[in-house]
Write a protein that holds these residues in place. Structure first.
Motif, PDB file in Angstrom:
ATOM      1  N   SER A   1       0.678  -1.131   0.086  1.00 27.06           N
ATOM      2  CA  SER A   1       0.002  -0.010   0.142  1.00 27.06           C
ATOM      3  C   SER A   1       0.778   1.284  -0.065  1.00 27.06           C
ATOM      4  O   SER A   1       0.025   2.185  -0.476  1.00 27.06           O
TER       5      SER A   1
ATOM      6  N   PHE B   1       2.783  -4.280   4.816  1.00 32.14           N
ATOM      7  CA  PHE B   1       1.736  -3.650   4.051  1.00 32.14           C
ATOM      8  C   PHE B   1       1.002  -4.300   2.966  1.00 32.14           C
ATOM      9  O   PHE B   1       0.777  -3.871   1.966  1.00 32.14           O
TER      10      PHE B   1
ATOM     11  N   SER C   1      -2.432  -6.853   2.566  1.00 36.47           N
ATOM     12  CA  SER C   1      -3.763  -7.327   3.215  1.00 36.47           C
ATOM     13  C   SER C   1      -3.780  -8.814   3.101  1.00 36.47           C
ATOM     14  O   SER C   1      -3.139  -9.575   2.237  1.00 36.47           O
TER      15      SER C   1
ATOM     16  N   TRP D   1      -0.679 -12.914   9.138  1.00 37.29           N
ATOM     17  CA  TRP D   1      -2.370 -13.255   9.055  1.00 37.29           C
ATOM     18  C   TRP D   1      -2.704 -14.562   9.413  1.00 37.29           C
ATOM     19  O   TRP D   1      -1.747 -15.538   9.132  1.00 37.29           O
TER      20      TRP D   1
ATOM     21  N   GLU E   1     -10.646  -0.758  15.407  1.00 41.76           N
ATOM     22  CA  GLU E   1     -11.412  -1.666  14.835  1.00 41.76           C
ATOM     23  C   GLU E   1     -12.336  -2.352  16.086  1.00 41.76           C
ATOM     24  O   GLU E   1     -12.906  -3.532  15.687  1.00 41.76           O
TER      25      GLU E   1
ATOM     26  N   TYR F   1       7.969  -4.402  15.470  1.00 41.58           N
ATOM     27  CA  TYR F   1       7.401  -3.248  16.126  1.00 41.58           C
ATOM     28  C   TYR F   1       6.904  -3.388  17.743  1.00 41.58           C
ATOM     29  O   TYR F   1       6.867  -2.507  18.533  1.00 41.58           O
TER      30      TYR F   1
ATOM     31  N   ARG G   1      -6.788  -7.615  12.819  1.00 42.39           N
ATOM     32  CA  ARG G   1      -6.837  -6.673  11.670  1.00 42.39           C
ATOM     33  C   ARG G   1      -8.067  -6.908  10.546  1.00 42.39           C
ATOM     34  O   ARG G   1      -7.996  -8.128  10.368  1.00 42.39           O
TER      35      ARG G   1
ATOM     36  N   GLY H   1      -7.212  -4.419   5.125  1.00 36.55           N
ATOM     37  CA  GLY H   1      -6.196  -3.612   5.596  1.00 36.55           C
ATOM     38  C   GLY H   1      -4.709  -3.820   5.283  1.00 36.55           C
ATOM     39  O   GLY H   1      -4.594  -5.028   5.167  1.00 36.55           O
TER      40      GLY H   1
ATOM     41  N   TYR I   1      -0.596  -3.193   6.746  1.00 35.42           N
ATOM     42  CA  TYR I   1      -0.121  -2.538   7.854  1.00 35.42           C
ATOM     43  C   TYR I   1       1.587  -2.763   7.875  1.00 35.42           C
ATOM     44  O   TYR I   1       1.831  -3.667   7.351  1.00 35.42           O
ATOM     45  N   HIS I   2       2.087  -1.735   8.715  1.00 33.45           N
ATOM     46  CA  HIS I   2       3.532  -1.760   8.958  1.00 33.45           C
ATOM     47  C   HIS I   2       4.068  -2.925   9.715  1.00 33.45           C
ATOM     48  O   HIS I   2       5.336  -3.142   9.551  1.00 33.45           O
ATOM     49  N   SER I   3       3.544  -3.823  10.192  1.00 30.77           N
ATOM     50  CA  SER I   3       4.163  -4.737  10.940  1.00 30.77           C
ATOM     51  C   SER I   3       3.363  -6.125  10.819  1.00 30.77           C
ATOM     52  O   SER I   3       3.485  -6.991  11.694  1.00 30.77           O
ATOM     53  N   VAL I   4       2.534  -6.264   9.675  1.00 27.85           N
ATOM     54  CA  VAL I   4       1.902  -7.489   9.548  1.00 27.85           C
ATOM     55  C   VAL I   4       2.233  -8.147   8.157  1.00 27.85           C
ATOM     56  O   VAL I   4       2.240  -7.356   7.096  1.00 27.85           O
TER      57      VAL I   4
END
Length: 435
Positions: A173, A198, A200, A376, A388, A402, A417, A421, A423-426
């Motif tokens: 993203s 980043f 999803s 994930w 959320e 992180y 999550r 989305g 994310y910077h740590s997923v």
């Protein structure tokens, strides 16, 4: 790299402010300070007999390293001519290397038969099996079929191969903004074997479908929480982490030496605390932070000494990483500095290469099931906090670069999550079953 030109007049306030920013970003620091990032690239650590040492300016990080890049790799690495900063990936330029994973990068978790796995210390939500579409996980038990698990998180090079085939719509993203992580389809050189971030869950599922066209004979999918936790812990009921009950991190503030078998926020903290390039941090892009963490001492021109912001105890517990409650949101922390924003937005975080921590792998041979990147799962849960809260989200497991050291417990969960989305740590790893 050049220093700002010398002038005979007194600099303006704006010029002084810019010079402080240059100093805070390390653009006036010696070259050796700009290339000493222990987590910067696969070549920044070297394997020894049980212990790996990566040197920073004054301290060392210890752990085990064995990681290798596998599969067919194509692409190129280019060197950037733009000014450097303390994060070493910028000095290395960008990479377009692409690598297709092979089945040698998977381990068999359950070879045959069905296993009823009891969650160690937490219960899960009801989960539909991603292959059979039948109920697999109940309130506390997962019914597991034979499956394989990827040894490593899906890497930037793996993701590049997917994007080459499926198009730029799957770029992480951040790729829409010039100068940021994955812009125009390239990522920081030296991060080929680091986990892609980043991305999803929706995109990760598309990756799995594409991989089935490249490696026939298997179903590839994002695992359930039960499958993930069993691959991390097995039947070791006394374990919280893949290697045992405790994190086992130690830090010596006098020497700057950190001993750890996984990548949590202690690793990034060790680097910045022991690098002169971070002696001063800045908050020019933050309008909320105004004081030190005593709540009363004002910042100086939106800057602060790192020693007044961040510290780490002997067990790797970090103070000043992030303050996010209403009561202390104005306090200076590391996660709101300009330096941290560059780390996340330009370089995709303080990740480490696949296979870095040999002593941290799980019973079946999976790496980074604690730390590096949250992962994930296809299991849904009701979010209890954060933006959320009250909505249905996907469980993420394992902690990240992180997160705190305790967040790396395999028995726990992240906050969950949204599947759409990024994310910077997923990141994610994939599971497989024979068709």
């Amino acid at each position: 790299m050049h220093n700002p030109p010398l002038v005979s007049r007194v600099p303006t306030a704006m010029e002084s402010r810019r010079r402080l920013l240059w100093m805070a970003l390390g653009m006036l620091a010696p070259a050796e300070l700009l290339t000493a990032c222990g987590g910067g690239s696969a070549s920044s650590t070297a394997a020894t007999s049980g212990t790996t040492t990566g040197t920073t300016t004054t301290g060392t990080t210890t752990g085990t390293t064995t990681g290798t890049a596998t599969g067919n790799t194509t692409g190129s690495t280019t060197t950037s001519s733009i000014a450097t900063d303390p994060w070493s990936w910028r000095t290395a330029g960008t990479s377009t290397a692409a690598s297709l994973p092979s089945m040698a990068e998977f381990v068999t978790v359950i070879a045959s038969g069905m296993i009823a796995y009891n969650f160690h210390t937490s219960t899960t939500s009801a989960t539909t099996d991603p292959v059979t579409s039948v109920l697999s996980d109940t309130s506390s038990v997962a019914i597991l079929q034979p499956y394989l698990m990827g040894k490593y998180l899906v890497s930037n090079a793996n993701w590049k191969a997917f994007c080459n085939a499926q198009g730029s719509s799957y770029y992480p993203s951040t790729a829409k903004t010039a100068g940021q992580y994955w812009y125009s389809g390239s990522y920081p050189a030296g991060k080929e074997q680091h986990p892609v971030l980043f991305v999803s869950l929706t995109a990760a599922t598309a990756y799995c479908a594409w991989l089935e066209t490249q490696i026939p004979g298997y179903h590839f999918y994002v695992p359930t929480e039960g499958e993930w936790e069993y691959a991390a812990l097995g039947n070791n009921t006394s374990y919280s982490f893949p290697w045992g009950a405790n994190a086992g991190i130690t830090y010596n503030s006098s020497t700057g030496a950190l001993s750890t078998v996984y990548n949590c926020n202690a690793v990034c903290s060790q680097y910045v605390l022991n690098s002169a390039a971070f002696a001063t941090v800045s908050y020019y892009n933050d309008s909320v932070v105004t004081t030190l963490n005593d709540g009363s001492t004002a910042l100086t021109n939106d800057t602060a000494l790192l020693s007044k912001v961040l510290s780490m105890n002997a067990n790797g517990g970090v103070t000043g990483w992030q303050y996010d409650s209403t009561a202390n949101s104005a306090w200076a922390d590391f996660a709101n500095t300009d330096q941290f924003r560059a780390l996340v937005n330009m370089y995709g975080g303080y990740t480490t290469p696949a296979g870095t921590y040999e002593a941290g792998k799980s019973w079946c041979g999976c790496y980074d099931m604690a730390g590096n990147a949250y992962e994930w799962t296809t299991t849904l849960n009701l979010a209890s906090n954060g933006a959320e809260a009250g909505t249905s989200v996907n469980v993420v497991k394992g902690g990240s670069w992180y997160a705190t050291s305790n967040s790396g417990k395999s028995t726990g969960r992240g906050e969950g999550r949204n599947a759409a989305g990024a994310y910077h740590s997923v990141g994610f790893r994939i599971a497989a079953r024979l068709k």
